[in-house]
Design a protein around this motif. Structure first.
Motif, PDB file in Angstrom:
ATOM      1  N   THR A  10     130.627 -27.913  -2.124  1.00 49.34           N
ATOM      2  CA  THR A  10     131.007 -28.946  -1.159  1.00 49.34           C
ATOM      3  C   THR A  10     131.699 -28.318   0.049  1.00 49.34           C
ATOM      4  O   THR A  10     131.382 -28.620   1.198  1.00 49.34           O
ATOM      5  CB  THR A  10     131.910 -30.001  -1.815  1.00 49.34           C
ATOM      6  N   LEU A  11     132.647 -27.429  -0.223  1.00 48.61           N
ATOM      7  CA  LEU A  11     133.349 -26.752   0.874  1.00 48.61           C
ATOM      8  C   LEU A  11     132.390 -25.904   1.710  1.00 48.61           C
ATOM      9  O   LEU A  11     132.481 -25.872   2.942  1.00 48.61           O
ATOM     10  CB  LEU A  11     134.493 -25.878   0.323  1.00 48.61           C
ATOM     11  N   PHE A  12     131.474 -25.225   1.062  1.00 48.97           N
ATOM     12  CA  PHE A  12     130.491 -24.402   1.763  1.00 48.97           C
ATOM     13  C   PHE A  12     129.609 -25.257   2.661  1.00 48.97           C
ATOM     14  O   PHE A  12     129.343 -24.903   3.814  1.00 48.97           O
ATOM     15  CB  PHE A  12     129.642 -23.628   0.736  1.00 48.97           C
ATOM     16  N   SER A  13     129.146 -26.418   2.173  1.00 47.00           N
ATOM     17  CA  SER A  13     128.290 -27.292   2.989  1.00 47.00           C
ATOM     18  C   SER A  13     129.073 -27.879   4.163  1.00 47.00           C
ATOM     19  O   SER A  13     128.534 -28.029   5.263  1.00 47.00           O
ATOM     20  CB  SER A  13     127.671 -28.402   2.142  1.00 47.00           C
ATOM     21  N   ILE A  14     130.348 -28.198   3.967  1.00 50.18           N
ATOM     22  CA  ILE A  14     131.182 -28.690   5.068  1.00 50.18           C
ATOM     23  C   ILE A  14     131.354 -27.599   6.121  1.00 50.18           C
ATOM     24  O   ILE A  14     131.262 -27.851   7.318  1.00 50.18           O
ATOM     25  CB  ILE A  14     132.550 -29.189   4.544  1.00 50.18           C
ATOM     26  N   LEU A  15     131.573 -26.373   5.662  1.00 51.44           N
ATOM     27  CA  LEU A  15     131.732 -25.247   6.580  1.00 51.44           C
ATOM     28  C   LEU A  15     130.458 -25.012   7.387  1.00 51.44           C
ATOM     29  O   LEU A  15     130.509 -24.832   8.605  1.00 51.44           O
ATOM     30  CB  LEU A  15     132.106 -23.986   5.782  1.00 51.44           C
ATOM     31  N   ILE A  16     129.318 -25.049   6.743  1.00 49.38           N
ATOM     32  CA  ILE A  16     128.029 -24.854   7.420  1.00 49.38           C
ATOM     33  C   ILE A  16     127.809 -25.968   8.438  1.00 49.38           C
ATOM     34  O   ILE A  16     127.419 -25.713   9.574  1.00 49.38           O
ATOM     35  CB  ILE A  16     126.854 -24.837   6.406  1.00 49.38           C
ATOM     36  N   THR A  17     128.058 -27.201   8.059  1.00 52.82           N
ATOM     37  CA  THR A  17     127.856 -28.348   8.940  1.00 52.82           C
ATOM     38  C   THR A  17     128.764 -28.268  10.159  1.00 52.82           C
ATOM     39  O   THR A  17     128.347 -28.535  11.282  1.00 52.82           O
ATOM     40  CB  THR A  17     128.109 -29.665   8.186  1.00 52.82           C
ATOM     41  N   SER A  18     130.019 -27.894   9.930  1.00 52.42           N
ATOM     42  CA  SER A  18     130.952 -27.844  11.055  1.00 52.42           C
ATOM     43  C   SER A  18     130.647 -26.689  12.000  1.00 52.42           C
ATOM     44  O   SER A  18     131.033 -26.729  13.164  1.00 52.42           O
ATOM     45  CB  SER A  18     132.392 -27.762  10.547  1.00 52.42           C
ATOM     46  N   CYS A  19     129.977 -25.657  11.536  1.00 49.48           N
ATOM     47  CA  CYS A  19     129.652 -24.517  12.394  1.00 49.48           C
ATOM     48  C   CYS A  19     128.436 -24.787  13.272  1.00 49.48           C
ATOM     49  O   CYS A  19     128.280 -24.171  14.315  1.00 49.48           O
ATOM     50  CB  CYS A  19     129.387 -23.273  11.551  1.00 49.48           C
ATOM     51  N   SER A  20     127.558 -25.652  12.850  1.00 51.09           N
ATOM     52  CA  SER A  20     126.363 -25.921  13.655  1.00 51.09           C
ATOM     53  C   SER A  20     126.743 -26.820  14.825  1.00 51.09           C
ATOM     54  O   SER A  20     127.517 -27.754  14.687  1.00 51.09           O
ATOM     55  CB  SER A  20     125.263 -26.563  12.804  1.00 51.09           C
ATOM     56  N   GLN A  21     126.187 -26.516  15.996  1.00 52.81           N
ATOM     57  CA  GLN A  21     126.516 -27.271  17.196  1.00 52.81           C
ATOM     58  C   GLN A  21     125.624 -28.495  17.328  1.00 52.81           C
ATOM     59  O   GLN A  21     124.442 -28.448  17.037  1.00 52.81           O
ATOM     60  CB  GLN A  21     126.320 -26.400  18.435  1.00 52.81           C
ATOM     61  N   THR A  22     126.220 -29.573  17.822  1.00 48.82           N
ATOM     62  CA  THR A  22     125.429 -30.752  18.143  1.00 48.82           C
ATOM     63  C   THR A  22     124.804 -30.542  19.514  1.00 48.82           C
ATOM     64  O   THR A  22     125.228 -29.664  20.280  1.00 48.82           O
ATOM     65  CB  THR A  22     126.319 -32.015  18.175  1.00 48.82           C
ATOM     66  N   ASN A  23     123.815 -31.366  19.820  1.00 50.84           N
ATOM     67  CA  ASN A  23     123.200 -31.280  21.146  1.00 50.84           C
ATOM     68  C   ASN A  23     124.233 -31.539  22.244  1.00 50.84           C
ATOM     69  O   ASN A  23     124.197 -30.897  23.297  1.00 50.84           O
ATOM     70  CB  ASN A  23     122.034 -32.264  21.260  1.00 50.84           C
ATOM     71  N   GLU A  24     125.151 -32.489  22.006  1.00 49.20           N
ATOM     72  CA  GLU A  24     126.184 -32.789  22.991  1.00 49.20           C
ATOM     73  C   GLU A  24     127.073 -31.579  23.247  1.00 49.20           C
ATOM     74  O   GLU A  24     127.383 -31.257  24.392  1.00 49.20           O
ATOM     75  CB  GLU A  24     127.047 -33.991  22.554  1.00 49.20           C
ATOM     76  N   SER A  25     127.494 -30.927  22.169  1.00 39.95           N
ATOM     77  CA  SER A  25     128.381 -29.771  22.349  1.00 39.95           C
ATOM     78  C   SER A  25     127.645 -28.625  23.035  1.00 39.95           C
ATOM     79  O   SER A  25     128.229 -27.915  23.863  1.00 39.95           O
ATOM     80  CB  SER A  25     129.000 -29.335  21.021  1.00 39.95           C
ATOM     81  N   LYS A  26     126.360 -28.433  22.724  1.00 39.54           N
ATOM     82  CA  LYS A  26     125.572 -27.408  23.418  1.00 39.54           C
ATOM     83  C   LYS A  26     125.495 -27.719  24.907  1.00 39.54           C
ATOM     84  O   LYS A  26     125.676 -26.840  25.744  1.00 39.54           O
ATOM     85  CB  LYS A  26     124.142 -27.350  22.858  1.00 39.54           C
ATOM     86  N   ALA A  27     125.238 -28.985  25.216  1.00 43.87           N
ATOM     87  CA  ALA A  27     125.112 -29.390  26.619  1.00 43.87           C
ATOM     88  C   ALA A  27     126.421 -29.175  27.367  1.00 43.87           C
ATOM     89  O   ALA A  27     126.425 -28.662  28.491  1.00 43.87           O
ATOM     90  CB  ALA A  27     124.670 -30.841  26.715  1.00 43.87           C
ATOM     91  N   LYS A  28     127.536 -29.546  26.761  1.00 49.58           N
ATOM     92  CA  LYS A  28     128.835 -29.373  27.418  1.00 49.58           C
ATOM     93  C   LYS A  28     129.140 -27.892  27.651  1.00 49.58           C
ATOM     94  O   LYS A  28     129.704 -27.515  28.683  1.00 49.58           O
ATOM     95  CB  LYS A  28     129.932 -30.041  26.591  1.00 49.58           C
ATOM     96  N   LYS A  29     128.735 -27.065  26.723  1.00 46.17           N
ATOM     97  CA  LYS A  29     128.931 -25.617  26.873  1.00 46.17           C
ATOM     98  C   LYS A  29     128.089 -25.091  28.041  1.00 46.17           C
ATOM     99  O   LYS A  29     128.578 -24.307  28.860  1.00 46.17           O
ATOM    100  CB  LYS A  29     128.554 -24.903  25.571  1.00 46.17           C
ATOM    101  N   VAL A  30     126.850 -25.537  28.136  1.00 51.76           N
ATOM    102  CA  VAL A  30     125.967 -25.109  29.228  1.00 51.76           C
ATOM    103  C   VAL A  30     126.508 -25.611  30.574  1.00 51.76           C
ATOM    104  O   VAL A  30     126.464 -24.896  31.578  1.00 51.76           O
ATOM    105  CB  VAL A  30     124.516 -25.590  28.985  1.00 51.76           C
ATOM    106  N   ILE A  31     127.044 -26.823  30.594  1.00 53.32           N
ATOM    107  CA  ILE A  31     127.634 -27.377  31.822  1.00 53.32           C
ATOM    108  C   ILE A  31     128.807 -26.514  32.280  1.00 53.32           C
ATOM    109  O   ILE A  31     128.922 -26.172  33.460  1.00 53.32           O
ATOM    110  CB  ILE A  31     128.067 -28.847  31.611  1.00 53.32           C
ATOM    111  N   LYS A  32     129.671 -26.137  31.351  1.00 57.63           N
ATOM    112  CA  LYS A  32     130.816 -25.284  31.703  1.00 57.63           C
ATOM    113  C   LYS A  32     130.342 -23.951  32.288  1.00 57.63           C
ATOM    114  O   LYS A  32     130.881 -23.476  33.286  1.00 57.63           O
ATOM    115  CB  LYS A  32     131.721 -25.060  30.493  1.00 57.63           C
ATOM    116  N   GLU A  33     129.322 -23.376  31.663  1.00 57.86           N
ATOM    117  CA  GLU A  33     128.780 -22.113  32.182  1.00 57.86           C
ATOM    118  C   GLU A  33     128.195 -22.310  33.582  1.00 57.86           C
ATOM    119  O   GLU A  33     128.380 -21.464  34.459  1.00 57.86           O
ATOM    120  CB  GLU A  33     127.710 -21.549  31.235  1.00 57.86           C
ATOM    121  N   TYR A  34     127.532 -23.427  33.776  1.00 54.98           N
ATOM    122  CA  TYR A  34     126.964 -23.742  35.093  1.00 54.98           C
ATOM    123  C   TYR A  34     128.084 -23.867  36.130  1.00 54.98           C
ATOM    124  O   TYR A  34     127.986 -23.334  37.239  1.00 54.98           O
ATOM    125  CB  TYR A  34     126.158 -25.046  34.995  1.00 54.98           C
ATOM    126  N   PHE A  35     129.158 -24.554  35.767  1.00 55.29           N
ATOM    127  CA  PHE A  35     130.276 -24.742  36.696  1.00 55.29           C
ATOM    128  C   PHE A  35     130.992 -23.429  37.002  1.00 55.29           C
ATOM    129  O   PHE A  35     131.498 -23.239  38.104  1.00 55.29           O
ATOM    130  CB  PHE A  35     131.265 -25.769  36.166  1.00 55.29           C
TER     131      PHE A  35
END
Length: 190
Positions: A10-35
């Motif tokens: 259970t802890l391992f699956s929570i850790l894996i899930t929390s490490c994967s980025q959502t599309n929103e978080s990817k987009a916000k990261k790309v926006i910051k790099e763009y800025f």
């Protein structure tokens, strides 16, 4: 022992899930790099809000081979406007006007109209039928269009200093590639 294994899994699956980025978080990261590359004063950048990320799809555009039909449609709309109608454009609803002209042309109305008016109505109907012909060709192309997925888009509102040092509120729509690794298009909303 089973409980320990279950807890570890259970802890391992929570850790894996929390490490994967959502599309929103990817987009916000790309926006910051763009800025970082484009803002006059990146250190003054302060995000305000972001919309949900949505799919970007191709939009219908008039095919080059239909440009002559569009020109003919515009010519006929101009003829209709010169003949007594007003404010007719290429998106006007030909079907309703043709129906109205048909009703006026019925025998019950013809008795009350003079020959000049009857001739005018017949000319209008011929123009509107030609108008509808070219409009139908263009609409058939538009109605058969199948949009394709080309990436993602998100609107982002933020504050940042401009070249003069004043802080401005901005809203920009970003379009990203399919993998959300780079900005493909930027459009200022406000």
């Amino acid at each position: 022992m089973k409980k320990v294994i279950f807890i570890l899994l259970t802890l391992f699956s929570i850790l894996i899930t929390s490490c994967s980025q959502t599309n929103e978080s990817k987009a916000k990261k790309v926006i910051k790099e763009y800025f970082k590359e484009t803002l006059d004063d990146y250190d003054s950048y302060s995000p305000v809000s972001s919309s949900e990320i949505t799919m970007a799809k191709t939009k219908w555009e008039l095919p080059k081979e239909l440009e002559p039909e569009l020109e003919k449609l515009a010519e006929i709309a101009e003829k209709i406007n010169r003949s007594g109608f007003s404010n007719i454009d290429i998106t006007s609803d030909a079907d309703d006007i043709i129906k109205d002209l048909d009703k006026i042309s019925e025998d019950s109305y013809k008795k009350t109209l003079d020959k000049n008016m009857i001739k005018k109505i017949e000319n209008w109907k011929a123009l509107w039928l030609e108008f509808k012909h070219y409009q139908d060709i263009i609409y058939a192309s538009k109605n058969s269009f199948q949009p394709e997925f080309i990436g993602w888009k998100m609107t982002h509102k933020f504050r940042a200093k401009n070249r003069m040092g004043g802080k401005e509120l901005n809203e920009i729509e970003f379009q990203f590639d399919k993998d959300i690794t780079k900005v493909v298009k930027v459009r200022k909303v406000k």
